[in-house]
Design an enzyme around this catalytic site. Structure first.
Site, PDB file in Angstrom:
ATOM      1  N   ARG A 261       0.838  -1.198   0.000  1.00 31.16           N
ATOM      2  CA  ARG A 261       0.000   0.000   0.000  1.00 31.16           C
ATOM      3  C   ARG A 261       0.871   1.246   0.000  1.00 31.16           C
ATOM      4  O   ARG A 261       1.841   1.340   0.762  1.00 31.16           O
ATOM      5  CB  ARG A 261      -0.919   0.006   1.225  1.00 31.16           C
ATOM      6  CG  ARG A 261      -1.835  -1.203   1.224  1.00 31.16           C
ATOM      7  CD  ARG A 261      -2.851  -1.174   2.335  1.00 31.16           C
ATOM      8  NE  ARG A 261      -3.680  -2.381   2.255  1.00 31.16           N
ATOM      9  CZ  ARG A 261      -4.632  -2.691   3.116  1.00 31.16           C
ATOM     10  NH1 ARG A 261      -4.900  -1.863   4.139  1.00 31.16           N
ATOM     11  NH2 ARG A 261      -5.345  -3.786   2.979  1.00 31.16           N
ATOM     12  N   ARG A 276       2.169   0.849  10.415  1.00 33.56           N
ATOM     13  CA  ARG A 276       1.728   1.260   9.082  1.00 33.56           C
ATOM     14  C   ARG A 276       2.920   1.238   8.144  1.00 33.56           C
ATOM     15  O   ARG A 276       3.770   2.133   8.192  1.00 33.56           O
ATOM     16  CB  ARG A 276       1.112   2.659   9.151  1.00 33.56           C
ATOM     17  CG  ARG A 276       0.451   3.142   7.862  1.00 33.56           C
ATOM     18  CD  ARG A 276      -0.259   4.469   8.073  1.00 33.56           C
ATOM     19  NE  ARG A 276      -1.304   4.375   9.075  1.00 33.56           N
ATOM     20  CZ  ARG A 276      -2.542   3.933   8.843  1.00 33.56           C
ATOM     21  NH1 ARG A 276      -2.889   3.575   7.619  1.00 33.56           N
ATOM     22  NH2 ARG A 276      -3.419   3.862   9.800  1.00 33.56           N
ATOM     23  N   GLU A 348      -6.618  -1.329  15.070  1.00 33.94           N
ATOM     24  CA  GLU A 348      -7.235  -2.214  14.084  1.00 33.94           C
ATOM     25  C   GLU A 348      -6.285  -3.324  13.648  1.00 33.94           C
ATOM     26  O   GLU A 348      -5.135  -3.069  13.291  1.00 33.94           O
ATOM     27  CB  GLU A 348      -7.643  -1.395  12.857  1.00 33.94           C
ATOM     28  CG  GLU A 348      -8.248  -2.242  11.756  1.00 33.94           C
ATOM     29  CD  GLU A 348      -8.493  -1.438  10.479  1.00 33.94           C
ATOM     30  OE1 GLU A 348      -8.504  -0.199  10.555  1.00 33.94           O
ATOM     31  OE2 GLU A 348      -8.676  -2.069   9.432  1.00 33.94           O
ATOM     32  N   SER A 351     -10.423  -6.227   9.473  1.00 38.48           N
ATOM     33  CA  SER A 351     -11.602  -5.517   8.991  1.00 38.48           C
ATOM     34  C   SER A 351     -12.426  -6.526   8.217  1.00 38.48           C
ATOM     35  O   SER A 351     -11.940  -7.106   7.252  1.00 38.48           O
ATOM     36  CB  SER A 351     -11.161  -4.356   8.095  1.00 38.48           C
ATOM     37  OG  SER A 351     -12.232  -3.502   7.821  1.00 38.48           O
ATOM     38  N   ARG A 388       0.757  -6.682  12.489  1.00 40.49           N
ATOM     39  CA  ARG A 388       0.200  -6.084  13.705  1.00 40.49           C
ATOM     40  C   ARG A 388       0.003  -7.129  14.797  1.00 40.49           C
ATOM     41  O   ARG A 388       0.058  -6.803  15.983  1.00 40.49           O
ATOM     42  CB  ARG A 388      -1.112  -5.356  13.390  1.00 40.49           C
ATOM     43  CG  ARG A 388      -0.852  -4.083  12.595  1.00 40.49           C
ATOM     44  CD  ARG A 388      -2.092  -3.252  12.389  1.00 40.49           C
ATOM     45  NE  ARG A 388      -1.779  -2.053  11.595  1.00 40.49           N
ATOM     46  CZ  ARG A 388      -2.660  -1.122  11.236  1.00 40.49           C
ATOM     47  NH1 ARG A 388      -3.937  -1.259  11.599  1.00 40.49           N
ATOM     48  NH2 ARG A 388      -2.295  -0.076  10.544  1.00 40.49           N
TER      49      ARG A 388
END
Length: 423
Positions: A261, A276, A348, A351, A388
């Site tokens: 990403r 991130r 998070e 999802s 994560r």
RNA sequence: GGAGAGGUGGCUGAGUGGUCGAAAGCAGCGGUUUGCUAAACCGUCGUAGGGUCAUAAGCUCUACCGGGGGUUCGAAUCCCCCCCUCUCCGCCA
């Protein structure tokens, strides 16, 4: 993509529901563009029908040995007009398709209405955050101290927001991947797939990343090849353009892939550590279901993802995203957030979304229910984001002496119980 | 990368300029026959988008024979470019 006939016939209701997610723009044009488009289609097709009839007549006349010079000239003369009308029609169709493809999904009625993430609603909380009798460290300190995470060299090799894992760090990552895949395939009934890590733009359109979110993606220069931002893209598109048998549903797939990403627009957010990064690993769950079953399947899929955290003894909470915080393609999304001592908060880690027929329509994925094939529903969720999870384990199970105790469920995958500083 | 072969409806497979959205077979669907099953027989059977219309059925038109251009009054059929599959060679993990 929304259903054209439905939007056309329920324009006000659609506008009202889209407004709850702050996406009303465009619908005013819809009616007008749709009208113009249909007028153009009708006009162009009428003229084409005329020309076709003429050409057929010419064929008949020739067989009878008649002279057709005048007829041929007539058709040739109308060609320019046909071409002009076709061009006009195409322009309206393209504009219309673009408009339709740019409309986000309608939120499910069970989704809380809100403006932003502040309006998300917690649905459950599992496990108690541990009380430390010392000041717990963040993974960006602990990782380098243990010698298992090397961000400086990763920056040298590639750049900011990349990670290099050493020894037990690398092994922990690999163990987590295997653990997650094993649980989902052996106990939750998913079939493992290993898809391409690059996809074409058609696939990205199918799942909704294109055309609107190009800036979030990495593209190979000069080629129609993109690095996947999530396994959702290649895995959902496995059945693009296909019609599945009803008794094959639900199809439940899981896949490990790296994810890439660009994180455009996230400057300044989560700049430290590996929360991130541009490349991370993920085990993804994807389902193809009958429409009437998709919300049950969303609950199950979310529970399957949560199960990984339960087995790893990691505290978490699950929230349902409000209308203002949902992704473009989703009709309903649960986020699972893991407790991170280094952030003194929940972050998070998964999802889970039901896209209903939104992606199925874009990618043309159907099932044969009754006589007619109809669009099925697609769902997916992280099960889980591996990087994560790595952070959560390091931070939650750190000891006063700087070591990390491996949770019991993971020990068979590591042959170790403790991560100690590397010499 | 080089040489060759090929891509047609759910599948197999005909079709080299007009009456072809496309033969035939299989599968599917509806029916007849049958104690049941099987077989046989008859019928039906692509997708999308317009028009008509009730967002139905039906009728009708347009487009689609890997994708995109072109030639022609007319293209599955002829020409060009691209993609994919297969075989052989080269290279490579």
């Amino acid at each position: 993509m929304l259903d054209l006939a439905y939007v056309r016939n329920n324009l006000d209701a659609v506008a009202a529901r889209l407004a709850t997610r702050g996406a009303s723009a465009g619908l005013e044009q819809f009616r007008e563009l749709d009208r113009k488009r249909r007028a153009a289609i009708t006009e162009a097709e009428q003229l084409k029908a005329q020309s076709n009839a003429q050409s057929q007549k010419i064929g008949q006349m020739k067989r009878q040995g008649l002279d057709t010079t005048a007829e041929q000239e007539a058709v040739r003369a109308s060609k320019a007009r046909v071409a002009a009308l076709e061009e006009e029609q195409k322009a309206f169709e393209d504009g219309f398709r673009e408009l339709l493809a740019g409309i986000p999904n309608l939120p499910h009625e069970s989704v809380p209405v809100g403006k932003s993430e502040a309006d998300n609603v917690e649905v459950r909380r599992v496990g108690e955050p541990r009380q430390f009798d010392f000041a717990p460290k963040a993974h960006w300190d602990l990782g380098p101290e243990l010698g298992i995470l090397d961000l400086e060299r990763a920056a040298k090799i590639t750049g900011a927001r990349f990670a290099l894992y050493w020894d037990m760090g690398a092994k922990l990552e690999r163990a987590l991947i295997n653990f997650m895949l094993d649980v989902h395939t052996r106990e939750h009934g998913y079939t493992e797939v290993l898809p391409p890590f690059m996809v074409n733009s058609r696939s990205l359109f199918g799942t909704g990343q294109l055309p609107k979110f190009q800036e979030d993606l990495f593209k190979c220069e000069g080629q129609d090849l993109w690095l996947i931002p999530t396994a959702e893209v290649p895995v959902t598109n496995i059945y693009a353009g296909e019609t599945l048998e009803a008794d094959a549903l639900p199809v439940k797939l899981c896949a490990y892939t790296p994810c890439f990403r660009s994180e455009a627009g996230s400057y300044g957010r989560d700049v430290r550590g590996i929360i991130r990064v541009h490349q991370f690993q993920k085990v993804e769950l994807v389902k193809f279901t009958r429409p009437e079953a998709s919300y049950d399947e969303l609950e199950k899929l979310t529970a399957d993802a949560e199960d990984i955290l339960r087995r790893l003894d990691l505290p978490f909470r699950t929230i349902v995203l409000s209308t203002g915080d949902m992704g473009f393609s989703s009709a309903k999304t649960y986020d699972i957030e893991v407790w991170l001592p280094g952030q003194n908060g929940y972050k998070e880690i998964s999802s889970c979304s039901n896209y209903e027929a939104f992606q199925a329509r874009r990618a043309s994925i159907r099932f044969r229910g009754g006589k007619k094939a109809e669009y099925l529903h697609t769902l997916n969720g992280s099960g889980l984001a591996v990087g994560r999870t790595w952070v959560a384990i390091i931070e939650n199970f750190q000891q006063r002496d700087g070591t990390v105790v491996i949770p019991a469920a993971l020990r068979p995958y590591l042959n170790e119980e403790v991560i100690r500083p590397r010499k």
